[in-house]
Design a protein around this motif. Structure first.
Motif, PDB file in Angstrom:
ATOM      1  N   UNK A   1       0.815  -1.216   0.000  1.00  0.00           N
ATOM      2  CA  UNK A   1       0.000   0.000   0.000  1.00  0.00           C
ATOM      3  C   UNK A   1       0.852   1.270   0.000  1.00  0.00           C
ATOM      4  N   UNK A   2       2.166   1.106  -0.184  1.00  0.00           N
ATOM      5  CA  UNK A   2       3.154   2.180  -0.264  1.00  0.00           C
ATOM      6  C   UNK A   2       3.475   2.796   1.087  1.00  0.00           C
ATOM      7  N   UNK A   3       3.039   2.194   2.167  1.00  0.00           N
ATOM      8  CA  UNK A   3       3.430   2.662   3.489  1.00  0.00           C
ATOM      9  C   UNK A   3       4.798   2.073   3.822  1.00  0.00           C
ATOM     10  N   UNK A   4       5.414   2.578   4.871  1.00  0.00           N
ATOM     11  CA  UNK A   4       6.724   2.102   5.299  1.00  0.00           C
ATOM     12  C   UNK A   4       6.571   1.262   6.560  1.00  0.00           C
ATOM     13  N   UNK A   5       7.251   0.129   6.607  1.00  0.00           N
ATOM     14  CA  UNK A   5       7.255  -0.722   7.791  1.00  0.00           C
ATOM     15  C   UNK A   5       8.666  -0.734   8.360  1.00  0.00           C
ATOM     16  N   UNK A   6       8.790  -0.351   9.618  1.00  0.00           N
ATOM     17  CA  UNK A   6      10.073  -0.342  10.309  1.00  0.00           C
ATOM     18  C   UNK A   6      10.430  -1.774  10.682  1.00  0.00           C
ATOM     19  N   UNK A   7      11.563  -2.277  10.146  1.00  0.00           N
ATOM     20  CA  UNK A   7      11.926  -3.680  10.375  1.00  0.00           C
ATOM     21  C   UNK A   7      13.213  -3.856  11.166  1.00  0.00           C
ATOM     22  N   UNK A   8      14.038  -2.807  11.279  1.00  0.00           N
ATOM     23  CA  UNK A   8      15.295  -2.963  11.999  1.00  0.00           C
ATOM     24  C   UNK A   8      15.768  -1.611  12.522  1.00  0.00           C
ATOM     25  N   UNK A   9      16.382  -1.650  13.715  1.00  0.00           N
ATOM     26  CA  UNK A   9      16.969  -0.441  14.281  1.00  0.00           C
ATOM     27  C   UNK A   9      18.265  -0.838  14.976  1.00  0.00           C
ATOM     28  N   UNK A  10      19.342  -0.120  14.674  1.00  0.00           N
ATOM     29  CA  UNK A  10      20.640  -0.348  15.298  1.00  0.00           C
ATOM     30  C   UNK A  10      21.122   0.964  15.905  1.00  0.00           C
ATOM     31  N   UNK A  11      21.739   0.856  17.086  1.00  0.00           N
ATOM     32  CA  UNK A  11      22.309   2.011  17.768  1.00  0.00           C
ATOM     33  C   UNK A  11      23.827   1.916  17.722  1.00  0.00           C
ATOM     34  N   UNK A  12      24.480   3.048  17.478  1.00  0.00           N
ATOM     35  CA  UNK A  12      25.928   3.138  17.462  1.00  0.00           C
ATOM     36  C   UNK A  12      26.333   4.294  18.358  1.00  0.00           C
ATOM     37  N   UNK A  13      27.187   4.031  19.349  1.00  0.00           N
ATOM     38  CA  UNK A  13      27.628   5.075  20.260  1.00  0.00           C
ATOM     39  C   UNK A  13      28.448   6.125  19.537  1.00  0.00           C
ATOM     40  N   UNK A  14      28.243   7.388  19.919  1.00  0.00           N
ATOM     41  CA  UNK A  14      29.031   8.479  19.382  1.00  0.00           C
ATOM     42  C   UNK A  14      30.295   8.563  20.223  1.00  0.00           C
ATOM     43  N   UNK A  15      31.476   8.466  19.601  1.00  0.00           N
ATOM     44  CA  UNK A  15      32.709   8.554  20.403  1.00  0.00           C
ATOM     45  C   UNK A  15      32.894   9.969  20.945  1.00  0.00           C
ATOM     46  N   UNK A  16      33.183  10.058  22.218  1.00  0.00           N
ATOM     47  CA  UNK A  16      33.407  11.352  22.874  1.00  0.00           C
ATOM     48  C   UNK A  16      34.876  11.413  23.272  1.00  0.00           C
ATOM     49  N   UNK A  17      35.571  12.416  22.755  1.00  0.00           N
ATOM     50  CA  UNK A  17      37.007  12.566  23.062  1.00  0.00           C
ATOM     51  C   UNK A  17      37.236  13.520  24.185  1.00  0.00           C
TER      52      UNK A  17
END
Length: 94
Positions: free
Chosen positions: A78-94
């Motif tokens: 129906x042209x809608x979007x289905x969320x199938x995956x989510x990944x988190x990546x830490x932001x490096x803090x110097x």
């Protein structure tokens, strides 16, 4: 006699593979809920992806808190979007 033993071993391994496949097929994962920054947060987008084929993957990356978030959507019939995956990546803090 040797061939019948091989056939019996093959049949057992085939049966085991089928049982494992059936068990895995019955597993369900909960649907991902959109978070602030997701394309579908607050509902489906107003514009439809009419040129992309159904089943296409749509990547989306954004920052949430102290993480980069990478999401993957699939275009539904129906042209809608289905969320199938989510990944988190830490932001490096110097």
């Amino acid at each position: 006699m040797v061939e019948s033993r091989r056939a019996l071993r093959f049949g057992r391994s085939l049966l085991l593979s089928a049982a494992v496949g059936l068990a895995l097929a019955s597993c369900t994962t909960p649907d991902l809920e959109p978070i602030p920054g997701s394309i579908t947060y607050g509902g489906q987008p107003r514009t439809k992806l009419t040129k992309s084929p159904v089943g296409s993957m749509v990547p989306h990356t954004f920052v949430s808190g102290n993480s980069f978030v990478k999401e993957t959507y699939i275009i539904q019939p129906d042209r809608s979007l289905k969320l199938v995956r989510r990944d988190y990546f830490d932001i490096p803090i110097d």
